[in-house]
Design an enzyme around this catalytic site. Sequence first.
Site, short mmCIF file in Angstrom:
data_model
loop_
_atom_site.label_atom_id
_atom_site.label_comp_id
_atom_site.label_asym_id
_atom_site.label_seq_id
_atom_site.Cartn_x
_atom_site.Cartn_y
_atom_site.Cartn_z
CG ASP A 178 -1.87 1.17 1.18
OD1 ASP A 178 -1.44 2.31 0.92
OD2 ASP A 178 -3.08 0.95 1.38
CG HIS A 179 1.35 4.34 -3.13
ND1 HIS A 179 0.09 3.99 -3.51
CD2 HIS A 179 1.42 5.68 -3.28
CE1 HIS A 179 -0.57 5.07 -3.88
NE2 HIS A 179 0.21 6.12 -3.76
CE LYS A 183 1.67 8.69 -1.06
NZ LYS A 183 1.55 9.67 -2.09
CG HIS A 240 -4.27 4.47 -0.72
ND1 HIS A 240 -3.32 3.48 -0.76
CD2 HIS A 240 -4.57 4.75 -2.02
CE1 HIS A 240 -3.07 3.17 -2.02
NE2 HIS A 240 -3.81 3.93 -2.81
CE LYS A 340 -1.90 13.87 -5.03
NZ LYS A 340 -2.35 12.51 -5.03
C1 BG6 Z 1 -3.91 4.75 -6.31
C2 BG6 Z 1 -5.29 4.87 -6.89
O1 BG6 Z 1 -3.81 3.65 -5.46
O2 BG6 Z 1 -3.61 5.93 -5.57
C3 BG6 Z 1 -5.41 6.11 -7.76
O3 BG6 Z 1 -5.59 3.72 -7.66
C4 BG6 Z 1 -4.97 7.33 -6.99
O4 BG6 Z 1 -6.74 6.27 -8.24
C5 BG6 Z 1 -3.61 7.11 -6.34
O5 BG6 Z 1 -4.91 8.42 -7.89
C6 BG6 Z 1 -3.26 8.26 -5.41
O6 BG6 Z 1 -1.94 8.12 -4.98
P1 BG6 Z 1 -1.04 9.39 -4.69
O7 BG6 Z 1 0.24 8.85 -4.17
O8 BG6 Z 1 -0.90 10.13 -5.99
O9 BG6 Z 1 -1.82 10.20 -3.69
#
Ligand code: BG6
Length: 473
Positions: A178-179, A183, A240, A340
């Site tokens: 889960d990236h 962070k 997330h 964003k």
């Molecule tokens: C991804 C989603 O896991 O996370 C995307 O599939 C989303 O829809 C993205 O845009 C958001 O990641 P970050 O790191 O750009 O906030």
Amino acid sequence: MKNEQHVIITLFGATGDLAHRKLFPALFRLFKEHIIDEHFAVIGTARRSWSDEYFREKIKEACLEESEDSEDINRFTSHFYYLSHDVTNTAHYVALNNLANSLEEKYSTHGNRLYYMAMAPQFFGLIATHLNEENLLNVSGYKRLLIEKPLGRDLESAIQLDKEIKNAFKEEQIFRIDHYLGKDMIKFLPKLKSLPLLKENWSYKGISKIEVTMAESLGIEHRAGYYEGTGALRDMIQNHALQIIASILSPNNRPESGSQQTLRSISLSELFIPNTDQIKQNFIRGQYGEGDGQLPYLSEEGVGNESRTETYVAGKFESQSPTWKGVPIYFRTGKRMKTKSARVDILFKKPLIILKGLKPINVLSIIIDPNPHITGRLLDKENSRWSVDWRTLTNGEKQIEAYQRLIEEALNGEKADFVTIENLKQTWRLIDPIESYWESEEPINLPTYNSGSMGPELANKIIKDDSGWLFKK
Ligand code: BG6
């Protein structure tokens, strides 16, 4: 000085968007830091028939922003090989193994293999089974699997997928990404929470509400094929947002305090699973319409004009842990919103001076992305606001991009920032009832919101106190 890694990385989905946008640049940064250097090779696979040369050109393109030195990038890409691959074809796995064996010798990679699945999830189980049956896991070093969401679309399919993967890999060899857990700000949270005054107040005694916002200004960006079957709840909240919530709630001072990984699972298991009445009252969805000169969702390429897919969701969870009784945890996410921003805003019951020399605050905002930092203010007093940037907050710690950090951790066999199977099951237990209710809802309550706004009006109704959303923008 960190140790250089010896490894062959096999990437399924090498022609895909994730590989291009995130994985190749992350690998290049690891290369520039000599974490991978002489003794590694990457085998890219996908259906398309590309040559090694073409593949290397694509990688150069992907790393353009990272490279000033063409010799460096050429040396990096020379470690990349491409094999066109049909995931259902046994002979292709034999070819893959032959290539891996010869590269193992060429680069002296100590028999270590990392498999990375960055492609359509319906093939994960099949690939894992083939890797096992065609002998690709019979190696003298370690074998590990890195795997990306979506990990199922409900609890049942997640368990089924896990069963298939476990035909080939053991839990300790599986690294579910889960990236957000990679962070900077999420990594920094335990330290932030241990500031004396925050630690003392980090419970229902000191906090009256928590708000997680994951607003995105972009739309679905040619991903209708994926997004249409997914929606905002599965795309952003199941993974997330829940990992952020778990990281915020996980206790600093529990006697059994295990790893961050265990603590996150405990926190998730303590969230109440919402019943139908609570879903009706506390969870709302929306879909973007026109505004800001943008196309409405229903006119996006690949989206049917009767689509009921939500591009926005807001809701409220609550924990049954004695530490958090009665504290509402609000969340919202949406595409084509005004800005964003991924952040957590916390309202404290009384003003606190959390760092020496700063004015007292009762609203703490933890900005995860972009530009990790914290800000504080007194509710309704804009002129009380201060902000502390990343360098000051961390005494100059370097920022590391999430994929770079997570790949390095997987190479080191460090699992703390990955999602365990228990954690994954907890997330689906929370999400499944909401999805089921929404699937059956008649008439459907799916308000549109203007592109470039902060979401549908209705989302304001779920907040029961006067302050509304702390982050208004
Ligand atoms: C991804 C989603 O896991 O996370 C995307 O599939 C989303 O829809 C993205 O845009 C958001 O990641 P970050 O790191 O750009 O906030």
